[in-house]
Design a protein around this motif. Sequence first.
Motif, short mmCIF file in Angstrom:
data_model
loop_
_atom_site.label_atom_id
_atom_site.label_comp_id
_atom_site.label_asym_id
_atom_site.label_seq_id
_atom_site.Cartn_x
_atom_site.Cartn_y
_atom_site.Cartn_z
N THR A 195 35.39 -87.94 48.60
CA THR A 195 35.13 -89.33 48.23
C THR A 195 35.13 -90.13 49.52
O THR A 195 36.12 -90.12 50.25
CB THR A 195 36.26 -89.85 47.31
N SER A 209 30.13 -85.24 51.15
CA SER A 209 30.27 -85.75 49.79
C SER A 209 29.67 -84.78 48.77
O SER A 209 30.31 -84.45 47.76
CB SER A 209 29.60 -87.12 49.71
N GLN A 210 28.45 -84.31 49.03
CA GLN A 210 27.76 -83.50 48.02
C GLN A 210 28.25 -82.07 47.98
O GLN A 210 28.45 -81.49 46.92
CB GLN A 210 26.25 -83.56 48.26
N THR A 237 30.63 -94.66 48.78
CA THR A 237 30.60 -96.05 48.33
C THR A 237 30.63 -96.99 49.52
O THR A 237 31.41 -96.79 50.45
CB THR A 237 31.80 -96.34 47.41
N ASP A 261 25.98 -94.03 47.35
CA ASP A 261 25.77 -93.87 45.90
C ASP A 261 26.06 -95.17 45.17
O ASP A 261 25.44 -95.48 44.16
CB ASP A 261 26.71 -92.78 45.36
N TYR A 262 27.06 -95.89 45.68
CA TYR A 262 27.47 -97.14 45.01
C TYR A 262 27.67 -98.24 46.03
O TYR A 262 27.90 -97.97 47.22
CB TYR A 262 28.76 -96.94 44.22
N LYS A 303 31.94 -89.66 45.56
CA LYS A 303 30.75 -90.46 45.85
C LYS A 303 30.91 -91.14 47.20
O LYS A 303 32.03 -91.27 47.72
CB LYS A 303 30.57 -91.56 44.78
#
Lengths: 215, 476
Positions: free
Chosen positions: B443, B437-438, B288, B459-460, B286
């Motif tokens: 990460t 990332s995708q 972040t 994402d976060y 993800k």
Amino acid sequence: MNAAIKLFMVIVIGVEISFIQSVPLNLCILAVSCCYLLIKRVSIKSLLYLIIYPIIPATGLLVSQLFYGIQGPIIGWVLFTRLFAYVWLGATFTMTTNIKDLAFTLEQNFRLPSKFAYGVLTAFNLVPRIITEVQTIRHASLMRGVTMQLWSPKLYFKAILAAINWSSDLSQAMISHGFVEDAPRTHVEKTTIRWSDFAIFAFWLILVQVPIFVF
Amino acid sequence: MTTVSVSHFTFTYQHRDQPVLKDVNLTFPDGKISIIAGPSGTGKSTLLKSIAGLYPEFANGDYTGAITIGNQNIKQIPATDFSGLISMMFQNPNQQFTMTNVYDEIQFALENRQLDPAIIPERIDDALKFVNITKLKHRDLAALSGGEKQKVALAIIIAMDSDIILLDEPFASLDRQSRADLLHQLTRLRDQKQKTIILVDHDLSGYEKVVDTFFYLAPGQYQIKQLTPKEVAALLVPFDNAELKAVSFPLPNAGDAADLVLDHCELKQNDTTLLTANQFKFLNNKVTLITGENGIGKSTLFKALTRLFKYQGVITYQQKDIQKIKKKKYLSHVALVFQDAEMQFVNITVEEELALSMQNAVHNHYSKDEINAMLKALQIDGREKQVVYTLSEGQKKKLQIIEMLIMGTDILLMDEPFKGLDINSLATVVEMLRTASQKFGQTIIIISHQLSGLETLFDYHIQFKNRQLAYKEQLL
């Protein structure tokens, strides 16, 4: 004792023992230096390092002289003890003198331009930062898959680059705190040279000559 | 008269097409507090250092126009009188000291000003008392926190008693309480000692009650203009950022996979605890975002995660204590994009740098053509033979991001990677990071103060506050 005179004395004695081949003289210097360091309460650990570090080069000198020297074993022992005498003599200065005192006396009593005195002082204060920087550079290069050994020129290229940036920062810091090259300054801590400094200087220098004539 | 006037001031750095400031005309009134606000990297510090007489000497650039104090051009003021007139506090707290401890540094400054040695000790005590740091008097500077260093820097300025005080983002590493204290001291300096104070900061919040004159440097305009009270009020509500406020993030679930975990971990800097984390997970695959105030310890956290900073407790990577993994192996899984791009460079030319990353990449995510396309998208193509250190700051940053993406590490920590990127490049970088990332499952954990233009990236969101890390739904 005045730091600059002490440094000068150590250098003079050091130069003298380079020319005189005398084991007793070297041993006397060693003994006196050792007593002085003990009186000044230098830590036992530091003293141990002063014994351990010179051992390999000193033994190397001794062995090569014993086996391959044409001037006989005595020169081997002279070189062996001389190396220790140098290290211990040097330590009587480096381990008991504050770099700040040296810089101050050179500036105030020996007319060293204050730019140099404070330049050296700040450079000295930078040492811990340089160590951290070198660690970070090595770490960063590991992230790129490159192991930089301590002898890698690339490591020093980068460290020097960082040092150049710092030198500009430091100059700006000094200027912003009012430092002007060659301008007069006042001094809170006045360093002086007393007649006793010269007396001590002369005393030790004469004392060094004694073993030469006695032995 | 200590009015500072800037007239027809144009500052151009070498190797730049555009001046950083163009035909600026300003007057900072005598005995008042003025502030210049505006985003980072727009030329505020350049103006301040020019007023302080440090630029152009210490800059790769020069200015035209004039800076005057009262009626005198600063270039005609003798160097020995200058420090009595102006003193400056720098942005970086580590850049402003010459000596090793607090007392020596203040003494050094006062000796330079040729003060009578008999009154120096008293002057030092008064200055320390004024800033409320008497307890730091004999401390080593290296052992102080960033905030304490800034307070010492202010004490020196007070001891030097210059008429004009320049402060470059003085509160960047201070907590709210110290910030409020220092702002109060500044008003005392103005009201009791009639000092002229000029501040630079990237935002205006916290200054409204204290500052007399507001200036603003809008990005891309190369101009500084004085703000009307109405405009000030408008700028003071920058948090009404509708797009950013609308962003909402999910919170992690207990079962989410995480390779990187803080386990009863504590970060301390000189007796100050920066962070305590009992059990904190950084989620896999993800992107972040970590936010938090300046100086709270975000960069230190990244240093701990890459074993550059000693911490208490345990950090694990794939359930293994990271201290027990071989350093080289660990860093091939978890890498850091340093805030200072130059730190990342190992070779000399752009070509060699890219070749090195391709050669040592952990996963070969990108083909040669794709890399060329990336260079082109960020407009640093055609510079293969250029020495990396001669690139502009923005170009260095772009190259650094590309070469670290090529490395293809499982986890990429990025410390302020968007600093100095223009809007178009920012969008391109965001696209690249999303792909990483995708498509490749990297990460990515990012520290960023800048948030606009990044709404789609994260994402976060982790908030670093009160010595704790916590996942948050809201961005603001």
